[in-house]
Design a protein around this motif. Structure first.
Motif, short mmCIF file in Angstrom:
data_model
loop_
_atom_site.label_atom_id
_atom_site.label_comp_id
_atom_site.label_asym_id
_atom_site.label_seq_id
_atom_site.Cartn_x
_atom_site.Cartn_y
_atom_site.Cartn_z
N ARG A 166 1.06 -1.49 0.39
CA ARG A 166 -0.02 0.25 -0.24
C ARG A 166 0.97 1.39 0.29
O ARG A 166 0.15 2.24 -0.55
N TRP A 167 2.13 1.38 0.54
CA TRP A 167 3.33 1.82 0.38
C TRP A 167 4.16 1.56 -0.13
O TRP A 167 5.08 2.71 -0.84
N SER A 168 4.56 0.26 0.06
CA SER A 168 6.01 0.16 -0.77
C SER A 168 6.36 -0.05 -1.86
O SER A 168 7.00 -0.20 -2.71
N ARG A 169 5.12 0.37 -2.84
CA ARG A 169 4.74 -0.30 -4.05
C ARG A 169 3.75 0.64 -4.69
O ARG A 169 3.52 0.76 -5.38
N MET A 170 3.54 2.30 -4.10
CA MET A 170 2.83 2.81 -4.38
C MET A 170 4.39 4.20 -5.30
O MET A 170 4.70 3.63 -5.12
N ALA A 171 2.92 4.38 -6.68
CA ALA A 171 4.53 4.75 -7.70
C ALA A 171 4.16 6.61 -6.69
O ALA A 171 4.70 6.73 -6.27
N PRO A 172 6.05 6.22 -7.20
CA PRO A 172 7.05 7.06 -6.67
C PRO A 172 6.43 8.55 -6.39
O PRO A 172 6.57 9.42 -5.77
N GLY A 173 5.51 9.03 -7.60
CA GLY A 173 4.81 10.22 -7.77
C GLY A 173 4.07 10.39 -6.35
O GLY A 173 3.86 11.41 -6.08
N LEU A 193 20.76 -5.56 -13.77
CA LEU A 193 20.16 -4.16 -12.83
C LEU A 193 20.49 -4.08 -11.00
O LEU A 193 20.39 -5.59 -10.89
N VAL A 194 21.10 -2.73 -11.48
CA VAL A 194 21.27 -2.76 -9.40
C VAL A 194 20.39 -1.59 -8.88
O VAL A 194 20.32 -0.95 -9.40
N ARG A 195 19.03 -2.70 -7.94
CA ARG A 195 18.23 -1.53 -7.57
C ARG A 195 18.31 -1.70 -5.61
O ARG A 195 18.55 -1.92 -5.62
N ARG A 196 17.86 -0.16 -5.96
CA ARG A 196 17.57 0.64 -4.30
C ARG A 196 16.23 -0.27 -3.80
O ARG A 196 15.50 0.42 -4.46
N VAL A 197 15.92 -0.55 -2.90
CA VAL A 197 14.68 -1.53 -2.60
C VAL A 197 14.00 -0.96 -0.82
O VAL A 197 15.38 -1.18 -0.46
N PRO A 198 13.28 -0.50 -0.47
CA PRO A 198 13.20 -0.93 0.47
C PRO A 198 13.28 -1.31 1.75
O PRO A 198 13.33 -2.62 1.09
N VAL A 199 14.10 -1.44 3.35
CA VAL A 199 14.53 -2.16 4.32
C VAL A 199 13.00 -3.22 4.57
O VAL A 199 13.58 -4.51 4.52
N GLY A 200 12.15 -2.55 4.67
CA GLY A 200 10.83 -3.18 5.40
C GLY A 200 10.87 -2.54 6.29
O GLY A 200 9.85 -1.40 6.60
N VAL A 201 10.33 -3.35 7.51
CA VAL A 201 9.86 -1.74 9.32
C VAL A 201 11.14 -1.19 9.18
O VAL A 201 12.46 -2.17 9.88
N VAL A 202 11.22 -0.54 9.56
CA VAL A 202 11.92 0.93 10.52
C VAL A 202 11.77 0.68 11.40
O VAL A 202 11.14 1.97 11.44
N GLY A 203 12.46 0.13 12.88
CA GLY A 203 12.44 1.01 14.18
C GLY A 203 12.83 2.44 14.30
O GLY A 203 14.05 2.45 13.80
N ALA A 204 12.08 3.33 14.87
CA ALA A 204 13.23 4.56 15.49
C ALA A 204 13.13 5.03 16.15
O ALA A 204 11.88 5.23 17.11
N GLY A 259 9.70 3.68 1.49
CA GLY A 259 8.81 3.17 0.91
C GLY A 259 9.02 2.11 2.35
O GLY A 259 7.91 1.02 2.03
N ASN A 260 9.30 2.46 2.71
CA ASN A 260 9.57 2.09 4.66
C ASN A 260 7.97 2.11 5.30
O ASN A 260 7.58 2.75 4.83
N SER A 261 8.01 0.39 6.21
CA SER A 261 6.82 1.34 7.40
C SER A 261 7.38 2.07 8.15
O SER A 261 8.54 1.28 8.38
N VAL A 262 6.91 2.64 9.28
CA VAL A 262 8.36 2.87 9.89
C VAL A 262 7.07 2.57 11.75
O VAL A 262 5.73 3.01 11.88
N VAL A 263 8.13 2.38 12.46
CA VAL A 263 7.45 2.28 13.86
C VAL A 263 8.64 3.28 14.56
O VAL A 263 9.77 3.02 15.21
N LEU A 264 7.92 4.92 15.48
CA LEU A 264 8.79 5.65 15.64
C LEU A 264 8.68 5.44 17.39
O LEU A 264 7.58 5.74 18.01
#
Length: 498
Positions: free
Chosen positions: A74-81, A152-163, A185-190
């Motif tokens: 829903r966010w990680s594969r949302m179009a960049p724009g 192809l070398v791509r930068r992909v989101p790591v997943g769930v980020v704890g902050a 494109g990650n999810s965040v738990v702050l």
């Protein structure tokens, strides 16, 4: 923003409502245990609100929500724009609610509301906007290969980020982590600091209003030894970004090894040197910035210029300039635009600062300040304090005090100044004052720190990375480089017929 009076700020503060529940999966919820803790205004001692005391069960819920959101795209594969549009809207919502965001940080941790309204809150909006605008301008790579191969070398989101963020710049530190992690494109738990959770909870609400999907941005207030530890040990957190003390940063690295080897990016303590050479032509400007570098935000800044090295021939005259500036920067009500310094974050930190001051009077020369004061009989306030003739091995010069306490040390040569400045377990930042270009370049090269500010202090921008060396940690916030920690390099190798 219009200029507000003392009465304006007090009136607006009285009308505020506070969000005290955790924000998980798009909803405000109580902690599973039902436990709460008080958010206290350090300027008055008054309780602002009860805040959900999250622990491991709540961390589990937040991480699970973040994982579901990440996996279903829903966010990680949302179009960049489209991600860009949402984060730009969030930046505008912060600006629209700027006075409220400034008040939340001022009431929660004691900073001057004018600083929060002109520096912190606008900065948070700016950083969200900056990362939003970068989203659709970052390109992947095609590696050089032979005929019949496409790599192809791509930068992909790591997943769930704890902050896990500190209390000294509650909104800004939450933004430094979340803006870049969300942009990637990650999810965040702050987890905000327990001393200052209110602006992070309001930020989560604004993020939902901007269009960030449920589960993508979660805020779990609580204590470090419970909520923070649970996030650090969680087996389904892919990356942990931390700003705080060196001791706690080391604990998060241990938690990684004890769990799933998650990436840990620590930005930790500091004891930044400020070196003033006699060939600096504008000593008044140097004195202005030296005072700012230690007394801004009550000295509660990880990169505060708390060690001042002054060439001996100008030291006494320079100290007199500093004394005058310190005496003009006395603390007052954080809501009063006339106040020059606010309150220390809480009673515990105030007492810790005063222990350094009391011990320092036996080992160095106290030239101004050194007193705890109260405003209208209340609050955690410490005068701007300067010690002269401090020894290099004195705790005043070695330990991170995290308060408005400046240590002045003389030097006789450039080599001595560099050696003394580098004689620290920390390496976050440094400042150099000289009108000799060769010296500026030479000294900057020889200082073992992440940022050297020449003829200014604590320079930073969205375009430049912020972070340190040695026991100041190796994490980097700001700039495109910060995206390195929130993305992984993924190679896709395709063989095709030629």
């Amino acid at each position: 923003m219009q200029e507000l009076s003392y009465q304006d700020w007090k009136s607006r503060a009285a009308q505020l409502s506070f969000r005290g529940q955790a924000f998980i999966d798009g909803k405000f919820v109580d902690a599973r245990s039902g436990r709460t803790f008080d958010s206290i205004n350090p300027a008055t001692g008054e309780v602002l609100t009860a805040v959900a005391e999250c622990a491991s069960a709540d961390i589990d819920l937040a991480v699970a929500a973040g994982r579901r959101a990440f996996e279903d795209g829903r966010w990680s594969r949302m179009a960049p724009g489209d991600r860009k549009t949402v984060l730009l809207k969030l930046a505008e919502l912060i600006r629209t609610n700027l006075e409220e965001m400034a008040l939340l940080d001022s009431l929660d941790m004691g900073k001057l509301v004018t600083d929060a309204a002109t520096i912190d809150a606008p900065g948070s909006a700016h950083f969200f906007q900056w990362y939003a605008e970068a989203i659709d301008k970052l390109y992947d790579e095609v590696a050089p290969t032979g005929p019949g191969d496409l790599a192809l070398v791509r930068r992909v989101p790591v997943g769930v980020v704890g902050a896990v963020v500190p209390w000294n710049f509650p909104l800004d530190m939450a933004t430094w982590k979340a803006a870049a992690a969300l942009a990637a494109g990650n999810s965040v738990v702050l987890k905000p600091a327990e001393q200052s959770p209110l602006s992070a909870l309001r930020l989560a609400e604004l993020a939902t209003e901007a269009g960030i999907p449920d589960g993508v941005f979660n805020v779990v207030p609580g204590f470090g030894e419970t909520a923070g530890k649970a996030l650090g040990l969680h087996m389904d957190v892919d990356c942990l970004a931390f700003t705080g003390s060196t001791a706690t940063g080391k604990m998060f690295m241990q938690y990684s090894g004890q769990s799933n080897l998650k990436q840990v990016w620590p930005e930790t303590g500091g004891k930044s040197p400020n070196i003033v050479f006699a060939d600096c032509e504008d000593l008044d400007a140097a004195a202005d910035m030296a005072a700012f570098g230690i007394f801004f935000n009550q000295g509660e800044v990880c990169s505060a210029n708390s060690r001042l090295y002054v060439e001996r021939s100008i030291k006494d005259a320079f100290v007199e300039k500093l004394i005058a500036r310190a005496r003009a920067m006395q603390p007052g009500d954080p809501l009063d635009p006339a106040s020059k310094m606010g309150a220390i974050v809480d009673e515990r930190q105030t007492q810790a600062i005063m222990r350094f001051v009391e011990a320092g009077q036996a080992t160095a020369k106290l030239v101004t300040g050194g007193e705890r004061v109260r405003i209208d009989g209340k609050g955690c306030f410490v005068q701007p304090t300067i010690f002269d003739d401090v020894r290099q091995d004195d705790p005043l010069a070695k330990d991170e005090i995290f308060g408005p306490v400046l240590s002045v040390l003389p030097f006789d040569s450039e080599a001595e100044a560099v050696s003394m400045a580098n004689d620290s377990i920390y390496g976050l930042a440094a400042s150099v004052w000289t009108d000799n270009l060769s010296r500026a370049c030479r000294v900057s090269e020889n200082l073992h720190v992440g940022t050297v500010s020449v003829n200014t202090v604590d320079a930073l921008s969205a375009q430049t990375p912020f972070g340190g060396m040695k026991q100041s940690g190796f994490g980097r916030d700001l700039s495109l480089h910060s995206l390195d920690k929130y993305t992984a390099l993924k190679t896709t190798w395709i063989k095709y017929k030629t």
